[in-house]
Design an enzyme around this catalytic site. Structure first.
Site, PDB file in Angstrom:
ATOM      1  N   CYS A  37      26.018   3.387 104.249  1.00  0.00           N
ATOM      2  CA  CYS A  37      24.593   2.647 104.218  1.00  0.00           C
ATOM      3  C   CYS A  37      24.007   3.126 105.591  1.00  0.00           C
ATOM      4  CB  CYS A  37      24.943   1.167 104.404  1.00  0.00           C
ATOM      5  SG  CYS A  37      23.196   0.231 104.605  1.00  0.00           S
TER       6      CYS A  37
ATOM      7  N   HIS B 251      27.924   9.553  97.935  1.00  0.00           N
ATOM      8  CA  HIS B 251      26.703  10.062  98.041  1.00  0.00           C
ATOM      9  C   HIS B 251      26.201  11.584  98.599  1.00  0.00           C
ATOM     10  CE1 HIS B 251      22.060   8.371  98.490  1.00  0.00           C
ATOM     11  NE2 HIS B 251      22.087   9.687  98.547  1.00  0.00           N
TER      12      HIS B 251
ATOM     13  N   GLY C  36      23.719   9.784  94.067  1.00  0.00           N
ATOM     14  CA  GLY C  36      22.591  10.367  94.739  1.00  0.00           C
ATOM     15  C   GLY C  36      21.612  11.452  93.856  1.00  0.00           C
ATOM     16  N   GLY C  37      20.554  10.965  93.742  1.00  0.00           N
ATOM     17  CA  GLY C  37      19.606  11.943  92.894  1.00  0.00           C
ATOM     18  C   GLY C  37      19.589  11.971  91.354  1.00  0.00           C
TER      19      GLY C  37
ATOM     20  N   LYS D 243      32.921   4.025  99.802  1.00  0.00           N
ATOM     21  CA  LYS D 243      31.892   4.698  99.627  1.00  0.00           C
ATOM     22  C   LYS D 243      31.195   5.257 100.831  1.00  0.00           C
ATOM     23  CE  LYS D 243      27.087   4.314  97.271  1.00  0.00           C
ATOM     24  NZ  LYS D 243      26.222   4.683  98.181  1.00  0.00           N
TER      25      LYS D 243
ATOM     26  N   GLN E 271      31.268  -5.233  97.151  1.00  0.00           N
ATOM     27  CA  GLN E 271      31.257  -4.145  98.209  1.00  0.00           C
ATOM     28  C   GLN E 271      31.173  -4.671  99.699  1.00  0.00           C
ATOM     29  OE1 GLN E 271      27.636  -1.267  99.561  1.00  0.00           O
ATOM     30  NE2 GLN E 271      29.063  -0.303  98.153  1.00  0.00           N
TER      31      GLN E 271
ATOM     32  N   MET F  15      23.172  -2.405  96.334  1.00  0.00           N
ATOM     33  CA  MET F  15      22.129  -2.016  97.159  1.00  0.00           C
ATOM     34  C   MET F  15      21.889  -3.271  97.754  1.00  0.00           C
ATOM     35  SD  MET F  15      20.122   0.429  94.627  1.00  0.00           S
ATOM     36  CE  MET F  15      19.820  -0.702  93.517  1.00  0.00           C
TER      37      MET F  15
END
Length: 359
Positions: A85, A158, A199-200, A125, A55, A1
């Site tokens: 992103c 994601h 994700g989540g 990703k 990344q 991130m």
């Protein structure tokens, strides 16, 4: 991130979990190339951080090749290319990140270039779609073209689409709905590829539920930063079957203090105490003294120049029983978001190339 999973966060994370795979924040290939005489500042990591994934992002093939070559000396365990992103800093002016999902031919070329310049595995990703290009078939077209035209065999998905106009990166993590059925459809339709879900997913129970439903891997993002102790603290035992280290927060902070003193001011005035201690602000999530600890930390950042003085000034806010307790039992009672996922899958994918053959 971006701006979160820096070397200081990863140092803390590795003290909590010995086995979790760690990812760097996304680095633009141009940054690596243009900072080739200052690479340690961007690419160095302590050897204890293995296994670790670099990344990178970018839209220039030459720079992606050069960046990969320059990164090789640091011996990352994998290189991941970010096509997910939604930040306007990269999807807009930089024209990479999630916007690249609209150009699978370029992504395949980029992955071929990256793979040709490294000996470690490579991965992509991405999101499940971008703006109005959000059908399951369009996602499958992207996966099919990238995997068939490059050496890419691993995709981190994601499970939300990216909306590049009108909402912020933070809103992109909540407003587009999660569509886990797309992820599990990919597992069915591309059995020769490896897929990691993202994700989540916020708890160890949810991680295990995703794996039980068939996910090859699970990536946890914000929860591993915002509630690092309770999230990462169960990875080794619940995911890898390893014995608990029994580490306490006090022991972690002692080791982190020693690390921090060695890196403060390594690059002139940076990093400072605030930079190094930033990931620690989530260490006492939902614990007695957490709010007072954060207020004291904010005040200490204004004048402390050593990690020792920072801890002396702030840790008085945290009770001893919190500091000296090992990671507790994982919370129970989480809902299983994947319980009926295989009844919700989209229709099977057939590539457009196959459709042309039958026309």
């Amino acid at each position: 991130m971006m701006e979160w999973t820096d070397v200081h966060y990863r140092t803390m994370a590795r003290l909590i979990s010995k086995h979790a795979w760690l990812y760097t924040e996304m680095l633009a290939a141009e940054t690596i190339v243009y900072q080739k005489d200052n690479l340690d500042r961007f690419l160095y990591f302590p050897p204890e951080q293995h296994p670790i994934v670099l990344q990178i992002g970018g839209s220039n093939l030459e720079n992606l090749a050069k960046a990969t070559q320059l990164a090789n000396i640091y011996k990352y365990d994998e290189i991941n290319f970010n096509c997910g992103c939604p930040s306007p800093r990269v999807a807009g002016h930089g024209c990479f990140g999630a916007r690249l999902m609209l150009d699978p031919k370029f992504v395949a070329e980029a992955m071929s270039v990256i793979a040709a310049n490294t000996d470690v595995p490579v991965s992509v990703k991405c999101r499940i779609g971008v703006d109005d290009h959000d059908s399951y078939n369009e996602l499958c077209d992207f996966i099919y073209k990238v995997s068939s035209q490059s050496p890419t065999r691993h995709f981190i998905i994601h499970s939300r689409k990216a909306m590049l106009n009108g909402i912020s990166p933070a809103e992109n993590r909540s407003i587009p709905p999660l569509k886990y059925e797309y992820f599990y459809g990919l597992l069915r339709d591309f059995p020769d590829l490896r897929f990691t879900i993202n994700g989540g997913i916020n708890t160890i129970d949810e991680v295990n539920a995703a794996r039980k439903a068939g996910a090859h891997g699970v990536m946890v993002g914000r929860a591993a930063f915002n509630n690092s102790w309770n999230t990462l603290g169960h990875v080794d035992t619940a995911i890898y079957g390893a014995p608990s280290s029994g580490i306490t927060r006090r022991q972690l902070l002692k080791e982190f203090e020693a690390y921090g003193e060695t890196v403060l001011g390594k690059y002139g005035q940076k990093p400072n105490v605030r930079d190094v201690a930033k990931p620690l602000l989530s260490l006492f999530y939902a614990q007695p003294g957490n709010s007072l600890w954060k207020r004291k930390a904010d005040a200490a950042f204004m004048h402390c120049t050593t990690m020792k003085s920072f801890f002396e000034e702030t840790l008085v806010a945290i009770p001893d029983f919190v500091l000296d307790a090992p990671v507790g039992a994982p919370p129970s009672g989480s809902n299983d978001p994947f319980a009926n996922i295989h009844t919700l899958l989209p229709p099977p994918y057939e590539s457009r190339e196959q459709e042309l053959q039958y026309a």
